[in-house]
Design an enzyme around this catalytic site. Structure first.
Site, PDB file in Angstrom:
ATOM      1  N   ILE A 159      11.035 -11.095 -29.248  1.00  0.00           N
ATOM      2  CA  ILE A 159       9.467 -10.905 -28.532  1.00  0.00           C
ATOM      3  C   ILE A 159       8.278 -10.804 -29.501  1.00  0.00           C
ATOM      4  CG2 ILE A 159       8.020 -10.783 -27.209  1.00  0.00           C
ATOM      5  CD1 ILE A 159      10.324  -9.363 -24.994  1.00  0.00           C
ATOM      6  N   ASP A 178       9.848  -2.250 -38.726  1.00  0.00           N
ATOM      7  CA  ASP A 178      11.531  -2.520 -38.545  1.00  0.00           C
ATOM      8  C   ASP A 178      12.499  -2.294 -39.037  1.00  0.00           C
ATOM      9  OD1 ASP A 178      13.538  -3.077 -36.490  1.00  0.00           O
ATOM     10  OD2 ASP A 178      12.824  -5.194 -36.367  1.00  0.00           O
ATOM     11  N   ARG A 239       7.570  -1.381 -23.931  1.00  0.00           N
ATOM     12  CA  ARG A 239       8.657   0.102 -22.464  1.00  0.00           C
ATOM     13  C   ARG A 239       6.933   1.198 -22.813  1.00  0.00           C
ATOM     14  NH1 ARG A 239      11.166  -3.207 -21.461  1.00  0.00           N
ATOM     15  NH2 ARG A 239      13.608  -3.820 -22.256  1.00  0.00           N
ATOM     16  N   ASP A 263       0.588  -3.475 -20.727  1.00  0.00           N
ATOM     17  CA  ASP A 263       1.334  -4.304 -19.815  1.00  0.00           C
ATOM     18  C   ASP A 263       2.279  -3.253 -19.012  1.00  0.00           C
ATOM     19  OD1 ASP A 263       1.707  -6.236 -17.863  1.00  0.00           O
ATOM     20  OD2 ASP A 263       3.987  -7.316 -19.064  1.00  0.00           O
ATOM     21  N   GLU A 268       6.018   4.473 -15.191  1.00  0.00           N
ATOM     22  CA  GLU A 268       5.357   3.226 -13.919  1.00  0.00           C
ATOM     23  C   GLU A 268       6.318   3.240 -12.138  1.00  0.00           C
ATOM     24  OE1 GLU A 268       5.414   0.266 -17.056  1.00  0.00           O
ATOM     25  OE2 GLU A 268       6.939  -0.820 -16.119  1.00  0.00           O
ATOM     26  N   HIS A 286       2.382  -4.749 -15.810  1.00  0.00           N
ATOM     27  CA  HIS A 286       3.983  -5.665 -15.715  1.00  0.00           C
ATOM     28  C   HIS A 286       4.370  -6.890 -15.247  1.00  0.00           C
ATOM     29  CE1 HIS A 286       8.416  -3.155 -17.552  1.00  0.00           C
ATOM     30  NE2 HIS A 286       7.596  -4.225 -17.604  1.00  0.00           N
TER      31      HIS A 286
END
Lengths: 320, 321
Positions: A159, A178, A239, A263, A268, A286
């Site tokens: 993504i 990363d 997340r 999002d 949640e 989401h």
């Protein structure tokens, strides 16, 4: 020969239910009733295959109690935290999922969050709908320019890399953090950072695209937020647990973070109610992968996997 | 002695700063003035130059009243529908605009409209502001994916090309219609259609970037909307006059269009409020160039034009020659 029996635990997109009905004696859930593990056991009696969703917790006990007729378990999701994979392996039950097909839709959602937050779309939308708009003005709702800015991507998986491609087309300069540097063909000109400090300092815009779990819990906390350039834009379509909400809310109030687009939320579908009082956030429920095309692609790949197992072939989307 | 300047509208702080340093100006940060107030201020201060925005209708009647000591009127906008250029030319008053500086900014916003409309950002935001607290079925509230779709662009000029560049990052196929086909090196693989009508049936997303004027007035109407494939997404960050809003509303209500993203309206700000009652619209209040960076660049460019003329040179961005 009779068609095999397939249990589908929840409502699926029409094209997918149509395909399942064509190829299987299918047990659909037309009312979209929430199912428990016990419901799945009851409804799968005599079934050859089960297509489940992340809402059902299929723990070790449930997996081992599945009827012997069930030869394959599909899940309408990339993740499989809801399935005890070890128990499935012990029982010899193949599990198939929906890898890859969500990447572009989720990256698209991240880019929407970046643009909408930086350009104050929430405020603009509410102003128009309120009927209070008095007309164009040179200093009205001035946001911050996205084109040409530096985008930092935390977590350069599939993504993150799709987002990098999209952002580059906006003239953004992509930095990423990363654990390891990517090979050049995947890196595609993006700038790797091996430590948080240099990465955070380069983020006019930061997008979180990392995995969840304890290792990244509240990664974006007060200390790291303080290292962003003042007025930075924060986007999270990954997340909710990646963000320390209290720290982000403080930063949005005092201007250290200029705008945020979210999002996903810790806890949640509840969210920290302080977000609802902030004007400089854009909030989505989401639905990062919620497009017809993506949901159809997910349904097709998981049915492909179930078809393959029942036909005695190796599925490409087997969870290992 | 510093040249004297009148600024008819509020402007960003960095532009006001430059005005304070280089000009004699009663309100360097600008204030919202009517045409009568502008004429009075120009006359009273013996002004050399005027900086205006599109809120000031600079028609022949107003231009006729501009005193002779005013040597340039510079608008902080790329559009100049509010200026009667012929009247300015007739009395040899240089007028200028601010092209180029808002291309990237407007293209960003156009793409925001595409994403916001396709991915139902208005409906999603409204759910959140109401407190959310419910899950969605797997087939519920689905948007339309942008990635990989066909984008039709009416008017592949500077902004249209910048939108096309962004769309390529989403794997989109670009179609366009202009009066004239572009040279191949500017097309970058986009497919040219000699007529709008021939292009529309192939557009999953349609974005308008055409100039205004009688030839393009309501170019999107019941007939042309009808040529789009069912479920198409329509966006307009160019000009409200390009669209027959009755036809647009009908197409949104019937589901022929999946959604629309609009930054401009036929009547602004008194736009057709039926648009605001539709769930499948994503509406912004004419914010195409609304970033601090761009609005500052526009103000600076207007000042560059003023400075050039007051130094005896032609304007950099003349509206007549």
């Amino acid at each position: 020969m009779a068609k095999p029996v397939l249990l589908v635990t929840r409502r699926l997109p029409p094209a997918i239910e149509a395909r399942a009905s064509r190829d299987y004696q299918v047990r659909l859930n037309t009312d979209d009733t929430v199912r428990t593990g016990a419901d799945v056991l009851r409804l799968s009696q005599g079934a050859d295959a089960v297509l489940c969703c992340p809402a059902e917790k299929l723990d070790g006990a449930t997996i081992s109690a599945l009827p012997a007729t069930v030869k394959v378990l599909g899940t309408f999701s990339v993740g499989y935290d809801h399935i005890d994979i070890a128990a499935a392996r012990t029982r010899g039950l193949p599990v198939v999922n929906t890898p890859d097909v969500l990447s572009v839709a989720t990256a698209e959602c991240a880019m929407l969050l970046i643009l909408a937050a930086a350009r104050r779309a929430g405020e603009g939308e509410r102003l128009v709908r309120s009927g209070q708009w008095n007309g164009w003005a040179p200093t009205q709702l001035m946001g911050t320019l996205v084109s040409g800015r530096r985008l930092g991507i935390f977590g350069m998986g599939r993504i993150g890399r799709e987002l990098a491609r999209m952002a580059s087309a906006f003239g953004m300069v992509v930095h990423y953090r990363d654990m390891a540097r990517l090979p050049a063909d995947l890196e595609n000109g993006a700038i790797w950072h091996g430590d948080d400090d240099s990465f955070l300092a380069a983020c006019d815009v930061i997008s979180l695209n990392a995995v969840g779990g304890e290792s990244t819990r509240k990664w974006l906390n007060a200390e790291r937020i303080a290292k962003l350039p003042r007025g930075a834009v924060v986007a999270n379509a990954a997340r909710g647990t990646l963000i320390d909400d209290a720290a982000l809310i403080d930063a949005l109030r005092d201007g250290q973070v200029g705008y945020a687009g979210l999002d996903v939320y810790d806890g949640e579908p509840k969210l920290n109610p302080a977000y609802l009082d902030l004007q400089n956030v854009v909030l989505l429920p989401h639905l990062g992968s919620a497009t017809t095309e993506t949901r159809d692609a997910m349904g097709n790949i998981v049915l492909d996997g179930i078809d393959a197992v029942l036909a005695g072939r190796e599925p490409s989307n087997l969870v290992r | 002695m510093k040249p004297r300047l009148i600024v008819s509208r509020q402007i960003p702080p960095a532009v006001a700063e430059r005005i304070r340093a280089a000009f004699d100006c009663p309100f360097p940060e600008g204030r919202d003035m009517t045409a009568d107030e502008v004429i009075a201020a120009l006359t009273e201060t013996n002004a050399d130059a005027l900086m205006l925005t599109s809120h000031l209708k600079f028609g022949a009647d107003v231009i006729a009243r501009v005193p002779d000591h005013v040597r340039i009127a510079a608008t902080c906008s790329v559009g100049y529908e509010h200026i009667d250029v012929a009247a300015a030319k007739a009395r040899a008053l240089p007028v200028s605009n601010t092209p180029d500086v808002l291309t990237e900014c407007t293209a960003d916003l156009t793409f925001l409209l595409i994403l916001g409309a396709s991915r139902r950002a208005h409906e999603y935001e409204a759910i959140m502001r109401a407190g959310w607290r419910r899950g969605f079925g797997l087939g519920e509230m689905l948007g339309s994916r942008v990635w990989g779709k066909r984008l039709g662009i009416l008017g592949l000029g500077r902004i249209g090309q910048a939108v096309a560049a962004r769309a390529r990052g989403f794997g989109m196929q670009i179609l366009y219609h202009n009066t004239r086909r572009l040279p191949e090196d500017q097309e970058l693989g986009a497919t040219y259609y000699p007529s709008l009508e021939a292009m529309l049936p192939h557009c999953d997303v349609l974005s308008l970037h055409a100039p205004g004027g009688p030839r393009t007035a309501k170019i999107m109407n019941a007939a042309t909307f009808g040529l789009l494939p069912r479920g198409a997404v329509f966006v307009n960050a160019a000009r409200g006059a390009l669209v027959d809003e009755d036809a647009l509303i009908a197409a949104l209500e019937s589901g022929h269009l999946f959604a629309a993203g609009l930054d401009v309206f036929h009547n602004e700000p008194a736009f057709d409020e039926r648009l605001a009652k539709l769930p499948n619209t994503f509406l912004l209040p004419h914010m195409g160039s609304a970033t601090m960076e761009t609005r500052t660049a526009m103000g600076m460019r207007a000042l560059d034009n003023i400075t050039a003329v007051l130094a005896g040179k032609p304007p950099i961005d003349p509206l007549w020659t």
